[in-house]
Design a protein around this motif. Structure first.
Motif, short mmCIF file in Angstrom:
data_model
loop_
_atom_site.label_atom_id
_atom_site.label_comp_id
_atom_site.label_asym_id
_atom_site.label_seq_id
_atom_site.Cartn_x
_atom_site.Cartn_y
_atom_site.Cartn_z
N ALA A 19 0.83 -1.21 0.00
CA ALA A 19 0.00 0.00 0.00
C ALA A 19 0.87 1.26 0.00
N GLY A 20 1.91 1.27 0.81
CA GLY A 20 2.79 2.43 0.85
C GLY A 20 3.50 2.67 -0.47
N ALA A 21 3.94 1.60 -1.11
CA ALA A 21 4.63 1.75 -2.39
C ALA A 21 3.69 2.27 -3.48
N LEU A 22 2.50 1.71 -3.55
CA LEU A 22 1.55 2.15 -4.57
C LEU A 22 1.09 3.58 -4.33
N LEU A 23 0.73 3.86 -3.09
CA LEU A 23 0.29 5.22 -2.77
C LEU A 23 1.43 6.22 -2.89
N GLY A 24 2.62 5.81 -2.52
CA GLY A 24 3.77 6.70 -2.63
C GLY A 24 4.08 7.04 -4.06
N TYR A 25 4.02 6.07 -4.94
CA TYR A 25 4.30 6.35 -6.35
C TYR A 25 3.23 7.29 -6.92
N ALA A 26 1.97 7.04 -6.56
CA ALA A 26 0.90 7.94 -7.02
C ALA A 26 1.07 9.33 -6.43
N TYR A 27 1.47 9.40 -5.17
CA TYR A 27 1.65 10.69 -4.50
C TYR A 27 2.76 11.51 -5.17
N PHE A 28 3.88 10.90 -5.41
CA PHE A 28 5.00 11.64 -5.98
C PHE A 28 4.81 11.93 -7.47
N THR A 29 4.06 11.10 -8.16
CA THR A 29 3.70 11.43 -9.54
C THR A 29 2.76 12.63 -9.56
N ALA A 30 1.80 12.65 -8.63
CA ALA A 30 0.89 13.80 -8.53
C ALA A 30 1.65 15.05 -8.10
N LEU A 31 2.67 14.90 -7.30
CA LEU A 31 3.50 16.04 -6.92
C LEU A 31 4.20 16.61 -8.16
N TRP A 32 4.68 15.74 -9.02
CA TRP A 32 5.31 16.18 -10.25
C TRP A 32 4.32 16.96 -11.11
N TRP A 33 3.07 16.43 -11.21
CA TRP A 33 2.02 17.14 -11.95
C TRP A 33 1.71 18.48 -11.29
N ASN A 34 1.75 18.50 -9.97
CA ASN A 34 1.47 19.73 -9.22
C ASN A 34 2.48 20.82 -9.59
N VAL A 35 3.73 20.45 -9.65
CA VAL A 35 4.77 21.41 -10.03
C VAL A 35 4.54 21.90 -11.45
N ALA A 36 4.15 21.00 -12.35
CA ALA A 36 3.87 21.40 -13.73
C ALA A 36 2.69 22.37 -13.80
N LEU A 37 1.67 22.14 -12.98
CA LEU A 37 0.51 23.04 -12.97
C LEU A 37 0.89 24.42 -12.44
N ASP A 39 3.83 25.74 -12.58
CA ASP A 39 4.68 26.35 -13.60
C ASP A 39 3.85 26.96 -14.74
N LYS A 40 2.72 26.32 -15.07
CA LYS A 40 1.85 26.83 -16.12
C LYS A 40 0.96 27.98 -15.65
N GLY A 41 0.90 28.20 -14.35
CA GLY A 41 0.07 29.28 -13.83
C GLY A 41 -1.31 28.85 -13.38
N SER A 42 -1.56 27.55 -13.27
CA SER A 42 -2.86 27.04 -12.82
C SER A 42 -2.82 26.78 -11.32
N ALA A 43 -2.78 27.86 -10.56
CA ALA A 43 -2.63 27.73 -9.11
C ALA A 43 -3.86 27.09 -8.47
N ALA A 44 -5.05 27.40 -8.95
CA ALA A 44 -6.26 26.84 -8.35
C ALA A 44 -6.32 25.32 -8.55
N THR A 45 -6.00 24.86 -9.74
CA THR A 45 -5.97 23.42 -10.01
C THR A 45 -4.87 22.74 -9.21
N ALA A 46 -3.75 23.40 -9.08
CA ALA A 46 -2.64 22.85 -8.31
C ALA A 46 -3.02 22.72 -6.84
N LEU A 47 -3.76 23.69 -6.31
CA LEU A 47 -4.20 23.63 -4.91
C LEU A 47 -5.17 22.47 -4.70
N ILE A 48 -6.08 22.27 -5.63
CA ILE A 48 -7.03 21.16 -5.52
C ILE A 48 -6.28 19.83 -5.57
N LEU A 49 -5.33 19.71 -6.47
CA LEU A 49 -4.53 18.49 -6.56
C LEU A 49 -3.72 18.26 -5.29
#
Length: 94
Positions: A19-37, A39-49
């Motif tokens: 569970a930790g490995a699966l959730l951790g991989y999803a968490y850090f992948t979502a963190l990567w997406w968060n940084v991309a959001l 960077d693009k200026g989508s602060a509201a979407t990044a906050l929701i994520l």
């Protein structure tokens, strides 16, 4: 309560680590997406994520704590392993 009512230690460890490995991989992948959001200026979407990924991880660790201390520790170890895998796989900037 008797000892037979608790899940076995092997089950606690394996379920927590998986569970930790699966959730951790999803968490850090979502963190990567968060940084991309951000960077693009989508602060509201990044906050929701951010709130979603934090709530899911906190809920999962709460569930692992209910399952047992060993499951919680194995989940934390799985999270750290998944962090390393995600960093190697996703690499640098989004």
């Amino acid at each position: 309560m008797t000892l037979s009512t608790f899940p076995s230690l092997a089950l606690q460890f394996s379920a927590g680590a998986l569970a930790g490995a699966l959730l951790g991989y999803a968490y850090f992948t979502a963190l990567w997406w968060n940084v991309a959001l951000i960077d693009k200026g989508s602060a509201a979407t990044a906050l929701i994520l951010f709130l979603t990924r934090f709530a899911l991880l906190a809920g999962a660790f709460f569930g692992l704590a209910k399952f047992g201390a060993l499951a919680l520790l194995a989940g934390a170890a799985g999270l750290l392993v998944a962090r390393r895998v995600a960093l190697r796989r996703l690499g640098g900037a989004p």
